[in-house]
Scaffold this motif. Structure first.
Motif, short mmCIF file in Angstrom:
data_model
loop_
_atom_site.label_atom_id
_atom_site.label_comp_id
_atom_site.label_asym_id
_atom_site.label_seq_id
_atom_site.Cartn_x
_atom_site.Cartn_y
_atom_site.Cartn_z
N PRO A 1 0.82 -1.21 0.00
CA PRO A 1 0.00 0.00 0.00
C PRO A 1 0.86 1.27 0.00
CG PRO A 1 -0.58 -1.43 1.86
CD PRO A 1 0.55 -2.10 1.14
N THR A 2 1.94 1.28 0.76
CA THR A 2 2.74 2.50 0.83
C THR A 2 3.52 2.72 -0.46
OG1 THR A 2 4.29 1.09 2.04
CG2 THR A 2 3.01 2.67 3.33
N LEU A 3 4.17 1.67 -0.96
CA LEU A 3 4.94 1.82 -2.20
C LEU A 3 4.00 2.00 -3.39
CD1 LEU A 3 7.72 -0.91 -1.93
CD2 LEU A 3 8.01 1.57 -2.03
N GLY A 4 2.92 1.20 -3.39
CA GLY A 4 1.96 1.29 -4.48
C GLY A 4 1.31 2.67 -4.54
N LYS A 5 1.35 3.35 -3.39
CA LYS A 5 0.65 4.64 -3.25
C LYS A 5 1.01 5.64 -4.35
CE LYS A 5 -2.15 7.29 -1.18
NZ LYS A 5 -3.56 6.94 -1.35
N SER A 6 2.28 5.79 -4.63
CA SER A 6 2.64 6.84 -5.59
C SER A 6 2.15 6.46 -6.99
CB SER A 6 4.14 7.10 -5.58
OG SER A 6 4.82 6.13 -6.33
N ILE A 7 2.28 5.18 -7.32
CA ILE A 7 1.73 4.73 -8.60
C ILE A 7 0.22 4.97 -8.60
CG2 ILE A 7 1.36 2.74 -10.12
CD1 ILE A 7 3.88 1.49 -8.93
N GLU A 8 -0.39 4.56 -7.49
CA GLU A 8 -1.85 4.69 -7.40
C GLU A 8 -2.29 6.14 -7.57
OE1 GLU A 8 -3.54 2.73 -3.98
OE2 GLU A 8 -5.49 3.68 -4.30
N THR A 9 -1.59 7.04 -6.90
CA THR A 9 -1.95 8.46 -6.97
C THR A 9 -1.86 8.95 -8.41
OG1 THR A 9 -0.98 8.70 -4.79
CG2 THR A 9 -1.47 10.72 -5.97
N GLN A 10 -0.81 8.51 -9.09
CA GLN A 10 -0.64 8.99 -10.47
C GLN A 10 -1.67 8.39 -11.42
OE1 GLN A 10 3.72 9.26 -11.55
NE2 GLN A 10 3.85 8.62 -9.42
N ILE A 11 -1.98 7.12 -11.22
CA ILE A 11 -3.04 6.52 -12.05
C ILE A 11 -4.37 7.21 -11.74
CG2 ILE A 11 -4.28 4.41 -12.65
CD1 ILE A 11 -1.83 2.82 -11.92
N ASP A 12 -4.54 7.50 -10.46
CA ASP A 12 -5.75 8.17 -10.03
C ASP A 12 -5.92 9.50 -10.78
OD1 ASP A 12 -7.82 7.54 -8.28
OD2 ASP A 12 -7.22 9.10 -6.87
N GLU A 13 -4.85 10.22 -10.95
CA GLU A 13 -4.92 11.49 -11.69
C GLU A 13 -5.31 11.27 -13.15
OE1 GLU A 13 -1.43 13.99 -11.24
OE2 GLU A 13 -1.56 13.72 -9.05
N ILE A 14 -4.69 10.27 -13.75
CA ILE A 14 -5.03 9.96 -15.15
C ILE A 14 -6.52 9.62 -15.24
CG2 ILE A 14 -4.59 8.43 -17.11
CD1 ILE A 14 -1.87 7.80 -15.94
N VAL A 15 -6.93 8.75 -14.33
CA VAL A 15 -8.32 8.29 -14.33
C VAL A 15 -9.27 9.47 -14.09
CG1 VAL A 15 -9.92 7.02 -12.85
CG2 VAL A 15 -7.92 5.87 -13.79
N ASN A 16 -8.89 10.38 -13.21
CA ASN A 16 -9.72 11.56 -12.98
C ASN A 16 -9.86 12.39 -14.26
OD1 ASN A 16 -10.29 10.94 -10.36
ND2 ASN A 16 -8.74 12.29 -9.48
N ASP A 17 -8.76 12.51 -14.98
CA ASP A 17 -8.81 13.25 -16.24
C ASP A 17 -9.71 12.54 -17.25
OD1 ASP A 17 -7.16 15.19 -15.29
OD2 ASP A 17 -5.35 14.48 -16.31
N PHE A 18 -9.51 11.24 -17.37
CA PHE A 18 -10.38 10.45 -18.26
C PHE A 18 -11.84 10.68 -17.90
CE2 PHE A 18 -7.31 6.63 -19.21
CZ PHE A 18 -6.57 7.44 -20.05
N SER A 19 -12.14 10.52 -16.61
CA SER A 19 -13.53 10.57 -16.15
C SER A 19 -14.13 11.94 -16.41
CB SER A 19 -13.61 10.32 -14.64
OG SER A 19 -13.07 9.08 -14.34
N GLU A 20 -13.36 12.95 -16.07
CA GLU A 20 -13.88 14.31 -16.20
C GLU A 20 -14.29 14.59 -17.64
OE1 GLU A 20 -12.24 18.66 -14.80
OE2 GLU A 20 -11.43 16.86 -13.84
N GLU A 21 -13.38 14.28 -18.56
CA GLU A 21 -13.69 14.53 -19.96
C GLU A 21 -14.85 13.65 -20.43
OE1 GLU A 21 -10.36 15.32 -22.37
OE2 GLU A 21 -11.37 14.85 -24.25
N PHE A 22 -14.82 12.40 -19.97
CA PHE A 22 -15.86 11.45 -20.37
C PHE A 22 -17.23 11.93 -19.90
CE2 PHE A 22 -18.28 7.46 -20.09
CZ PHE A 22 -17.95 6.86 -21.30
N LEU A 23 -17.29 12.40 -18.68
CA LEU A 23 -18.58 12.74 -18.09
C LEU A 23 -19.18 14.03 -18.63
CD1 LEU A 23 -17.83 11.64 -14.42
CD2 LEU A 23 -19.44 10.55 -15.99
#
Lengths: 553, 553
Positions: B35-57
């Motif tokens: 969870p701690t190491l994965g966190k930074s990857i997760e945060t960055q994917i989260d940002e990509i996904v937020n961008d995807f979602s925002e435009e999609f929605l």
């Protein structure tokens, strides 16, 4: 600082309560749907949820020690509130009452069930899946996703069957072909496989329209059978009971063949069961081989079962819900040899593919088998379309393919190989530890990464070593292990599940309550395994033999 | 800037490709789970996904106009990559190939299917559900969640049946009682209801062990029936075909009774069908009433059906997958009068409860009915436990209760009432518009928020007005509407689905290809509805009559 106190620090800049008071409920609710307006609420909830998740995921304890009776008191409401509850108090409530007392399935010391840690990328993908909210039932609500799902299923199909480039070029994106079906889980996958097998084997012929249109009784009459059965080992998952019941063939006609001491189906007995059914004029819908029993992870001799099925022209289904991903390991895939001869194979994504809960799959050797369950509707699922819902038990369903496709790509063959190899390696470590610890008895050699064993109270260790166990003593040991497992679960530091097995001593069969370890979490270390065993030893020291002797079981 | 270009701007600070090159694959994969190491990857994917979602929605177009043949070319891979793919390229691929060409189910001008916009809070909850990854099949993998789910189901149960405080106090958290079952969707909910009804009505009696243990043929023999049937209107959802097939009673014995001109079951004909079955000595497992047909949203006269079922002592099931939430509206709930007399009721969460895809429910008037399908396993689902999987078609399943419980609380009764009222109000607006537009013909008065109509090419408007339509002309109009709907879907600006209905002209019945609007998105405005209709008129102007006259249909 508790989970909820912490999370609420970040939320004091939004106050929906006020907003409800100052505007119409309609406007308030409508705002929830506006992506731009909803954004600020979403961002703030996202932060709360991130805090919840972070704390939840790093907790090593299996769960809190709250008593079930206390939890029950928190969930006694049967009225939906008249007005919207504000976000702030709802998420506080959620943190305090639900998140706090949920099971840390990702804890490295929660090694008792088939649910474990997940790769971090699945969490943002879950949000993306929900944002896109595709409905995989039909093209009109899932355009690219339908083909993307077919591709992911084809990749898994090839891993199992390894057919030619030609085969895949022909079938991957052919609307007449079904290489696999994505389901909500292994149960629906198993039911779907048997449903296809039944409909194919009792299909239309001459004037008979087939079991689908004319029913089971007419089908048995037409084909001249006295009944229909499914045959497999006594360790078949309870989804087969559901299938046998649901399909009207009866749970009594789910024929459970004995297993050997390592929990693999006895091939001699299986051959006999097939012969018996033939002799009794019973139609065998399918023979089931298990690749990783839920009980103990053992793998049936699939080659031998395939041979019996082929000789008798019977559908061969492999329930590899648990063990399927062992095919990723060059070291261990030999255990599954014969799976490529199966007519259908079940694999769960939410088990050893490390995907979130809610994804199962069934694969077919013959890409046209699933047409035996095809259905249509006037508003959708039209013939010749790519609508995935035409050949499926379920109707509307989410874009879970996102998890499957992403994981196959982001983890890759070698990544999955590592995960599988590690699970088995650590299980062998645990088995070796148990073998040399006087406190425990190993109950079977592990085939894969499940392990069954039990605790032996000191006074019985000599008897066990001398193999002189009698029923009365076995009962006390059973009571002891049941008590131990329940106490361990309640205390919540670590977790091991339990099951019931059969053991033989002095030529008598006894039911044995066994501890069941499942080692799939990549974060579980040898130290964690030792900690779980030591926790059991410590808890055992607090159990009095005189108490468990009086337990009714 | 495309979706993927934009999103990748935020990802240039992590470079998994390099990491793969510099470390072992095992270590790389293991890190994904920390969870701690994965966190930074997760945060960055989260940002990509937020961008995807925002435009999609925020996209108003229903979908891109890419041809299916072109999409297919992108999804022809059948090999899992050997090594992990780096996150960067995978998410770029995902944005370009999947997200971009997915259906904007939340677009206010996508008003053709039952999937629409969702409240923003479900997106972070999706992530939380995945982080917690509870398995609702048993207490040992879903502690608080099991009781929380029961509470949410009890709230829905009370909304339907409105029984006493005493009743709910007794049953909400009683492990012998099942007020409802959470399923993956309406199909499994309907199958579960009929399965319970079959097992109860053909249960154990004297020496007979019941249909579950002895099978359908033995049950019919024992009870002296010639067959088993399910009766409902001809507009029953195709999940009933699946149920009839799966349960072995045959799709021919799914008896489809005619509907009136407003798509409600003809009560006279239903009464006759029941009498016919009795006379033929066929066991009636259940009578199905529909609260919101998939085709046209019409609601059967449930009171009348309940009366027939009661008189004949037959299980009464209501398929309210779509229309169930109309009970939230004081203005419209009268349409569902009689639902409280149903023995079982299906409601879909992912339809008018505005929850993400993958949540259905079935409710039972008798809290003990579901014991007729109860199953056990040695490693879990033990008798007397709170394991939810004991009485369910599915096994392992996710904590979808989080969405249901949260939405009931955060939207509340009045919030849902607003959503339902608005959908119906706007449908009436659309019906009124269509009535006065020469280009369209309304095909039925809307009961709820589905509307069926069709486009009439100019040359046929006189004939339609004079009710002198003949079959040949009808066929041309059908071809025209099919062509129009397909072109509209392909162009992708707006979306309406299509279905096939029956119309009567000059005393003859004709099959009619109808446009089907579903107005559930709270963001759809009157202007959006006008835009969709105008889009159809514009596209229609590009279709040549001579072309569609030659179409085979």
């Amino acid at each position: 600082m508790t989970l909820s106190e912490k999370s609420l620090l970040s939320t004091n800049n939004f106050s929906p309560t006020e907003r409800i008071l100052h505007s119409e409920i309609g406007e308030y609710v409508k705002q929830m749907f506006v992506p731009t307006l909803g954004k600020s609420i979403e961002t703030q909830i996202d932060e709360i949820v991130n805090d919840f998740s972070e704390e939840f995921l790093i907790t090593k304890k299996a769960n809190t020690n709250i008593e079930i009776d206390l939890i029950i008191k928190n969930f006694g409401e049967s009225k939906i509130p008249l007005e919207p509850t504000d976000f702030e108090s709802y998420f506080q409530y959620l943190g305090d009452n639900v998140v706090s007392h949920s099971i840390h399935t990702s804890s490295p010391q929660f090694i008792g069930h088939m649910t474990s840690a997940l790769p971090s990328f699945v969490r943002p993908i879950a949000k993306l899946m929900t944002a896109m909210n595709q409905n995989a039932v039909k093209i009109e609500t899932a355009k690219a996703l339908s083909f993307y799902e077919r591709e992911a299923l084809a990749m898994m199909h090839r891993q199992i069957y390894n057919l030619s480039d030609n085969f895949y070029n022909l079938h991957i994106q052919n609307n007449q072909s079904t290489l696999g079906i994505l389901t909500s889980g292994g149960t629906t996958a198993n039911i779907t496989a048997l449903w296809c097998a039944r409909n194919k084997s009792l299909g239309a012929k001459n004037e008979f329209l087939g079991v689908e249109k004319e029913g089971l009784t007419a089908a048995l009459n037409f084909y001249g059978y006295k009944g229909a059965v499914v045959i497999g080992s006594e360790l078949m998952h309870f989804s087969f009971d559901k299938a046998a019941d649901l399909m009207g063939i009866s749970t009594q006609n789910l024929i459970r063949v004995a297993v050997d001491s390592n929990n693999r189906v006895n091939i001699q007995a299986l051959r006999q069961a097939v012969a018996d059914c033939r002799q009794k004029n019973l139609h065998i819908i399918a023979i089931v081989g298990i690749a990783g029993t839920t009980d103990s992870g053992s793998v049936d001799p699939l080659e031998d079962i395939a041979e019996i099925a082929q000789e008798n022209n019977i559908h061969f289904h492999v329930d590899a819900a648990w063990g399927g991903p062992v095919i990723f390991s060059r070291k261990h895939q030999q255990k599954l040899a014969g799976i490529e001869k199966a007519d259908s194979v079940t694999i769960d994504g939410h088990k050893q593919l490390y995907l979130p809960m809610g994804i199962g799959m069934v694969f077919f050797r013959d890409p046209h088998l699933a047409s035996s369950i095809e259905k249509h509707a006037s508003y959708t699922m039209r013939k010749g379309s790519f609508d995935l819902g035409k050949r499926a038990l379920e109707g509307s369903r989410p874009g879970m393919a996102l998890f499957l496709h992403a994981a196959l790509k982001l983890i890759g063959l070698k990544g999955y190989e590592f995960l599988i190899d590690e699970g088995i390696r650590k299980t062998q470590y645990m088995a070796a530890r148990i073998s040399v610890m006087p406190e425990f008895e190993l109950l079977a050699d592990p085939d894969t990464n499940l392990l069954i064993y039990r605790y032996i109270p000191e006074e019985f260790r000599g008897i066990i070593a001398e193999k002189k166990l009698i029923e009365k003593d076995n009962q006390i040991i059973n009571n002891f292990n049941e008590c131990l497992q329940k106490m361990q679960r309640q205390i919540g530091r670590t977790f091991i599940s339990r099951t019931t097995k059969t053991t033989i001593s002095l030529d008598k069969q006894f039911p044995v309550i066994a501890m069941r370890a499942v080692i799939a979490n990549p974060l579980t270390t040898e130290e964690d395994i030792d900690a779980v065993l030591n926790d059991q030893i410590q808890i055992a020291s607090e159990i009095s033999i005189s108490h468990v002797s009086k337990m009714n079981n």
